[in-house]
Write a protein that holds these residues in place. Structure first.
Motif, PDB file in Angstrom:
ATOM      1  N   ASP A 195       6.148   3.508   9.758  1.00 34.31           N
ATOM      2  CA  ASP A 195       6.383   1.581  10.364  1.00 34.31           C
ATOM      3  C   ASP A 195       4.802   1.018  10.692  1.00 34.31           C
ATOM      4  O   ASP A 195       4.606  -0.074  10.639  1.00 34.31           O
ATOM      5  N   ALA A 196       3.305   1.846  11.510  1.00 27.74           N
ATOM      6  CA  ALA A 196       2.664   1.653  12.558  1.00 27.74           C
ATOM      7  C   ALA A 196       1.628   0.894  11.009  1.00 27.74           C
ATOM      8  O   ALA A 196       0.588   0.467  10.950  1.00 27.74           O
ATOM      9  N   ALA A 197       2.196   1.654   9.935  1.00 27.39           N
ATOM     10  CA  ALA A 197       0.949   1.321   8.811  1.00 27.39           C
ATOM     11  C   ALA A 197       1.701   0.718   7.948  1.00 27.39           C
ATOM     12  O   ALA A 197       0.782  -0.171   7.372  1.00 27.39           O
ATOM     13  N   LEU A 198       2.959   0.239   7.325  1.00 27.72           N
ATOM     14  CA  LEU A 198       3.612  -0.911   6.946  1.00 27.72           C
ATOM     15  C   LEU A 198       2.882  -1.997   7.708  1.00 27.72           C
ATOM     16  O   LEU A 198       2.559  -3.372   6.905  1.00 27.72           O
ATOM     17  N   LYS A 199       3.140  -1.929   9.127  1.00 26.15           N
ATOM     18  CA  LYS A 199       3.196  -3.435   9.841  1.00 26.15           C
ATOM     19  C   LYS A 199       1.216  -3.597   9.899  1.00 26.15           C
ATOM     20  O   LYS A 199       0.838  -5.212   9.464  1.00 26.15           O
ATOM     21  N   ALA A 200       0.403  -2.710   9.365  1.00 26.90           N
ATOM     22  CA  ALA A 200      -1.267  -2.928   9.527  1.00 26.90           C
ATOM     23  C   ALA A 200      -1.485  -4.225   8.248  1.00 26.90           C
ATOM     24  O   ALA A 200      -1.911  -4.567   7.681  1.00 26.90           O
ATOM     25  N   ALA A 201      -0.424  -3.431   7.455  1.00 27.10           N
ATOM     26  CA  ALA A 201      -0.823  -3.313   5.755  1.00 27.10           C
ATOM     27  C   ALA A 201      -0.058  -4.833   5.429  1.00 27.10           C
ATOM     28  O   ALA A 201      -0.748  -6.040   4.949  1.00 27.10           O
ATOM     29  N   LEU A 202       1.140  -5.206   6.027  1.00 23.28           N
ATOM     30  CA  LEU A 202       1.913  -6.678   6.015  1.00 23.28           C
ATOM     31  C   LEU A 202       1.219  -7.875   6.771  1.00 23.28           C
ATOM     32  O   LEU A 202       1.011  -8.978   6.405  1.00 23.28           O
ATOM     33  N   ALA A 203       0.191  -7.324   7.912  1.00 17.92           N
ATOM     34  CA  ALA A 203      -0.653  -8.168   7.892  1.00 17.92           C
ATOM     35  C   ALA A 203      -1.587  -9.217   7.435  1.00 17.92           C
ATOM     36  O   ALA A 203      -1.886 -10.051   7.029  1.00 17.92           O
TER      37      ALA A 203
ATOM     38  N   LYS B  69       5.438  -6.259  -1.682  1.00 16.60           N
ATOM     39  CA  LYS B  69       4.771  -5.537  -2.836  1.00 16.60           C
ATOM     40  C   LYS B  69       3.773  -4.014  -2.228  1.00 16.60           C
ATOM     41  O   LYS B  69       3.388  -3.227  -2.668  1.00 16.60           O
ATOM     42  N   ASP B  70       2.871  -5.737  -2.117  1.00 15.11           N
ATOM     43  CA  ASP B  70       1.719  -4.501  -2.522  1.00 15.11           C
ATOM     44  C   ASP B  70       1.299  -3.841  -1.204  1.00 15.11           C
ATOM     45  O   ASP B  70       0.344  -2.517  -1.148  1.00 15.11           O
ATOM     46  N   ALA B  71       1.732  -4.017   0.100  1.00 17.88           N
ATOM     47  CA  ALA B  71       1.649  -3.341   2.233  1.00 17.88           C
ATOM     48  C   ALA B  71       2.311  -1.573   1.149  1.00 17.88           C
ATOM     49  O   ALA B  71       1.469  -0.909   1.365  1.00 17.88           O
TER      50      ALA B  71
ATOM     51  N   LEU C 103      11.387  -4.202   7.617  1.00 20.85           N
ATOM     52  CA  LEU C 103       9.941  -4.272   8.892  1.00 20.85           C
ATOM     53  C   LEU C 103       9.685  -6.748   8.482  1.00 20.85           C
ATOM     54  O   LEU C 103       9.795  -7.186   9.420  1.00 20.85           O
ATOM     55  N   GLN C 104       9.413  -6.918   7.119  1.00 20.41           N
ATOM     56  CA  GLN C 104       9.593  -8.515   7.051  1.00 20.41           C
ATOM     57  C   GLN C 104      10.874  -9.081   7.260  1.00 20.41           C
ATOM     58  O   GLN C 104      10.464  -9.851   7.805  1.00 20.41           O
ATOM     59  N   GLY C 105      12.006  -8.630   6.752  1.00 22.47           N
ATOM     60  CA  GLY C 105      12.812  -9.401   7.501  1.00 22.47           C
ATOM     61  C   GLY C 105      13.439  -8.868   8.836  1.00 22.47           C
ATOM     62  O   GLY C 105      14.263  -9.818   9.223  1.00 22.47           O
ATOM     63  N   GLY C 106      12.089  -8.286   9.716  1.00 20.56           N
ATOM     64  CA  GLY C 106      12.790  -8.193  11.090  1.00 20.56           C
ATOM     65  C   GLY C 106      14.317  -7.347  11.583  1.00 20.56           C
ATOM     66  O   GLY C 106      14.098  -7.128  12.409  1.00 20.56           O
ATOM     67  N   ASP C 107      13.999  -6.647  10.570  1.00 23.52           N
ATOM     68  CA  ASP C 107      15.276  -5.226  10.882  1.00 23.52           C
ATOM     69  C   ASP C 107      14.471  -4.145  11.385  1.00 23.52           C
ATOM     70  O   ASP C 107      15.490  -3.220  11.645  1.00 23.52           O
ATOM     71  N   GLY C 108      13.821  -4.133  11.238  1.00 23.93           N
ATOM     72  CA  GLY C 108      12.873  -3.102  12.143  1.00 23.93           C
ATOM     73  C   GLY C 108      12.827  -3.288  13.329  1.00 23.93           C
ATOM     74  O   GLY C 108      12.103  -2.479  14.328  1.00 23.93           O
TER      75      GLY C 108
ATOM     76  N   TYR D 168       9.051   1.006   0.142  1.00 25.69           N
ATOM     77  CA  TYR D 168       9.087  -0.237  -0.028  1.00 25.69           C
ATOM     78  C   TYR D 168      10.270  -1.171   0.910  1.00 25.69           C
ATOM     79  O   TYR D 168      10.719  -1.971   1.345  1.00 25.69           O
ATOM     80  N   ALA D 169      11.821  -0.195   0.951  1.00 26.11           N
ATOM     81  CA  ALA D 169      12.895  -0.156   1.503  1.00 26.11           C
ATOM     82  C   ALA D 169      12.106  -1.491   2.703  1.00 26.11           C
ATOM     83  O   ALA D 169      13.168  -1.946   3.421  1.00 26.11           O
ATOM     84  N   ARG D 170      11.485   0.283   3.624  1.00 29.24           N
ATOM     85  CA  ARG D 170      11.369   0.037   4.546  1.00 29.24           C
ATOM     86  C   ARG D 170      10.070  -1.722   5.180  1.00 29.24           C
ATOM     87  O   ARG D 170      10.416  -2.014   5.951  1.00 29.24           O
ATOM     88  N   ALA D 171       9.034  -1.657   3.996  1.00 31.61           N
ATOM     89  CA  ALA D 171       8.618  -2.340   4.780  1.00 31.61           C
ATOM     90  C   ALA D 171       9.834  -4.108   4.176  1.00 31.61           C
ATOM     91  O   ALA D 171       9.233  -5.092   4.834  1.00 31.61           O
ATOM     92  N   LEU D 172      10.286  -4.047   3.405  1.00 30.15           N
ATOM     93  CA  LEU D 172      11.394  -5.012   3.402  1.00 30.15           C
ATOM     94  C   LEU D 172      12.153  -5.481   4.748  1.00 30.15           C
ATOM     95  O   LEU D 172      12.325  -6.528   5.066  1.00 30.15           O
TER      96      LEU D 172
END
Length: 307
Positions: free
Chosen positions: A265-273, A278-280, A302-307, A296-300
């Motif tokens: 999650d920490a890595a994805l949140k930094a990348a999603l910034a 998709k790229d993150a 987090l982006q949707g606020g489920d994490g 990708y599922a976890r990134a979705l």
């Protein structure tokens, strides 16, 4: 009446001292003899402790890198303690004089231009010599650019390694990066604005697309923390040009194949910034070796606020 040298020194050290906060003047007692390592603000002059102000006001003298820089802090708080220059270029000559003052029972405060002394700043040899001579060394904790950046980066903080400045030349820099690659810790680096784009490019090439944060001008008016993967940050500064100001670069640790959900999650949140979902997900999956579909599922989520 003419005072002897001994009487003059006694009068100097016993004279009433004070410091000022706003309209209020506060007394400062002379501390016990010893070498006081005093952290000072890294930008905002309000980030100084009351203990630091009292010690600086009560000391016999303050050893500092640049008297002009330290004088601004002292003027802000109404402190009149004598300043003595102590930096890389005069340390061999200045150190014996400071040790002699300690041997006489003096109170010496050491500061750097900003932050905690000895952290990428002069002072280690003075502290080592003072300890060897049997003098007390008293640390006064406070501001630190490396720790301020670490807690603002959004990267793992349970284990970190302070590297300081990488070598300025690319060949030596790449060699050092390869040595740091397997270190199981978040990396903290200092860098200058002009060198940042090249350093980020070498780091991205040597470490892969790890999540990172470029923290600039911490505690100052134009404070900024830009987060993303190393390759995305490198591309940004190639396009935008070198930034101004003082910079701390924080880089996430290598992620094992069995990465915990919190690390992912920490890595994805930094990348999603700075990247699309998709790229993150692609960047983090490459860095961690985890299945792209799962990342990708976890990134979705987090982006949707489920994490």
């Amino acid at each position: 009446m003419t005072l002897s040298p001994a009487t003059s020194a006694s009068s100097e050290t016993s004279a009433p001292r004070s410091f000022r906060i706003g309209a209020h003047s506060l007394p400062a007692a002379r501390p016990q003899p010893g070498l006081y390592i005093v952290a000072t603000p890294i930008g905002n002059l309000g980030d100084v402790t009351l203990r630091a102000l009292e010690t600086l006001a009560g000391a016999d003298l303050i050893a500092c890198e640049d008297t002009r820089v330290t004088r601004r802090l002292l003027e802000r708080y109404g402190i009149e303690t004598k300043l003595v220059a102590y930096h890389d270029h005069n340390a061999e000559q200045a150190r014996p004089r400071l040790l002699a003052r300690l041997a006489e029972g003096g109170v010496v405060a050491q500061v750097s231009d900003a932050g905690t002394p000895l952290v990428s700043d002069p002072g280690y040899k003075l502290v080592a010599a003072a300890i060897e001579a049997g003098h007390r060394v008293i640390p006064l904790p406070g501001a630190s650019a490396s720790l301020a950046a670490l807690v603002a980066a959004g990267l793992p903080t349970d284990r970190f390694f302070f590297e300081g400045f990488l070598p300025p030349k690319s060949g030596a820099r790449r060699t050092r990066i390869s040595e740091l690659k397997t270190l199981p810790a978040t990396l903290i680096l200092y860098e200058s604005g002009p060198r940042l784009p090249d350093s980020l490019a070498d780091l991205a090439d040597g470490l892969g697309p790890r999540p990172a944060a470029v923290c600039r001008e911490l505690t100052k008016t134009f404070e900024e923390a830009r987060r993303g993967t190393l390759d995305a940050l490198a591309a940004h500064y190639v396009e935008a040009g070198p930034p101004k100001g003082e910079i701390v670069l924080v880089i996430g640790p290598p992620m094992a194949e069995e990465s915990s959900e919190a690390d992912l999650d920490a890595a994805l949140k930094a990348a999603l910034a700075s990247l699309s979902v998709k790229d993150a997900a692609a960047a983090v999956a490459t860095a961690t070796g985890l299945p792209r579909r799962a990342v990708y599922a976890r990134a979705l989520a987090l982006q949707g606020g489920d994490g």
